[in-house]
Design a protein around this motif. Sequence first.
Motif, PDB file in Angstrom:
ATOM      1  N   ASP A 372      39.369  35.515  44.912  1.00  0.00           N
ATOM      2  CA  ASP A 372      38.116  35.558  45.666  1.00  0.00           C
ATOM      3  C   ASP A 372      38.032  36.747  46.614  1.00  0.00           C
ATOM      4  OD1 ASP A 372      37.209  33.263  44.434  1.00  0.00           O
ATOM      5  OD2 ASP A 372      37.974  31.922  45.996  1.00  0.00           O
ATOM      6  N   ASP A 391      34.491  36.874  52.367  1.00  0.00           N
ATOM      7  CA  ASP A 391      33.506  35.946  51.815  1.00  0.00           C
ATOM      8  C   ASP A 391      32.527  36.760  50.974  1.00  0.00           C
ATOM      9  OD1 ASP A 391      30.808  34.549  51.789  1.00  0.00           O
ATOM     10  OD2 ASP A 391      32.032  32.971  52.688  1.00  0.00           O
ATOM     11  N   ARG A 392      32.352  36.387  49.713  1.00  0.00           N
ATOM     12  CA  ARG A 392      31.494  37.178  48.827  1.00  0.00           C
ATOM     13  C   ARG A 392      30.018  37.082  49.204  1.00  0.00           C
ATOM     14  NH1 ARG A 392      34.097  36.274  42.772  1.00  0.00           N
ATOM     15  NH2 ARG A 392      36.046  37.446  43.157  1.00  0.00           N
ATOM     16  N   ASP A 452      45.540  36.094  48.904  1.00  0.00           N
ATOM     17  CA  ASP A 452      44.360  35.246  48.717  1.00  0.00           C
ATOM     18  C   ASP A 452      44.711  33.764  48.917  1.00  0.00           C
ATOM     19  OD1 ASP A 452      41.592  35.167  48.157  1.00  0.00           O
ATOM     20  OD2 ASP A 452      42.001  34.508  46.103  1.00  0.00           O
TER      21      ASP A 452
END
Length: 457
Positions: A372, A391-392, A452
């Motif tokens: 992520d 955070d995408r 991650d």
Amino acid sequence: MWHWPIDPKDVPKIKVEPPGPKALDVVKRDEKLIMQSFGRWYPLVIRAGYGPVVEDVDGNLYIDMNAGIAVMGVGHSHPRIVKAIKEQSELFTHYSLTDFYYDVAVKHAEELIGITPISGEKRVFYTNSGTESIEGSLKISRGHFQNQRPYVIAFLGAFHGRTYGSMSLTASKPVQRRGFNPITPNVIHVPYPYPYRCPFGNLDEAACGDAVIGYMEDWIFGKLVDPSEVAAVFFEPIQGEGGYVVPPRNFFPKLRSLADKHGFLLVDDEVQAGFGRTGKWMAIEHWGVEPDLIATAKAIAAGLPLGAIIGRSKVMDLPKGSHANTFGGNPVALAAGIEVINVIKDEGLLENASRVGEFIRNRFREEMDSIDLIGDVRGLGLMIGVELVRDRKTKEYAKKEIEEVLMGSFKRGVAVISSGYSTIRIAPPLNLPMELAEKAVNVIIDVLRKVDRERVK
């Protein structure tokens, strides 16, 4: 293509956990004796280099994924470069090109002009570094118009150097300018079309490029400065320190049209992106656009201090006595530079950069579903950025995590650094073989997975 006395199968090799005792001793002495106005990435103390591999003072072998900050395009200690340096050193090492003449400068200029993507008659001015190439380009741009066009435009996120003229164009990080005012006046900064973080909102790539051109036309030229007073726009075809940002396909053709419409110059900063880094001699070739001036350095002479400005003859028209230097066009550096061009041609390094670069980008993209932290993977050839985000959705920079990834990779024998705020910067020598590319990428991905996992505990 492998010329060095080590077997790629033996790399990476960590004999002593880095930093070892010899490295720590050098670091301690360095901190006492050398002004610490720069930040090191980690305590890697180099003893020797072998193509795309470096050895530290404790005998550890690392895969070099940064090439001395995109300088060692043909690898470390290439035997053909070493031979050229030795042969020229035995003849003469200096005689000031801006005061006298020597043949090696003319030979290099012929080779350099031959790979420069500008049509028509061209000329060269030699410098010692990237920042000096930018300083010279700034003088040429204003001098060409006899200072009737006093303004220049650069882009936010740009890095063009740290001397006063180039620093005034730089807009990468505030620390690079803080405390040094007054800077060179009449520099205007505009947003750069950064597709992953478009400054004009959630636009697709083409729309992002159009928005920047529109901003220049409507706001800069419409409300701030008449375009007839603009001498040049300085740009990096791929932003380096700004995060290895690749602009949209439509951007540079439209910028060229804007320059032609208003009569200002386009100055292409190829200091980091040039000399095969992207699989083309100069990165701007990917857009099919011709600039008026190109500033180069870094990989031009395999680690020897050399830079060059190449431009249209009608633009390279400063009067005699207005611009010169003592060491620009050093004969030893020029001899190395001729051989750099020959090695890239003879060993197919443009093709290797494209092939290995595509593999590296695809490998990181394959991991986006499982890691992520990876927000974006971009680049051309072996100029690759893997942007990490916490955070995408918010695209928050992963500043802490990028440090952990770089240090973790270093500890396992892969020397890689970052750009921007949290982008893994991959710029190895152009002769990196696929075998070592696979090893390096696997190490970085393993470290990414670990970081991650740990951040969500």
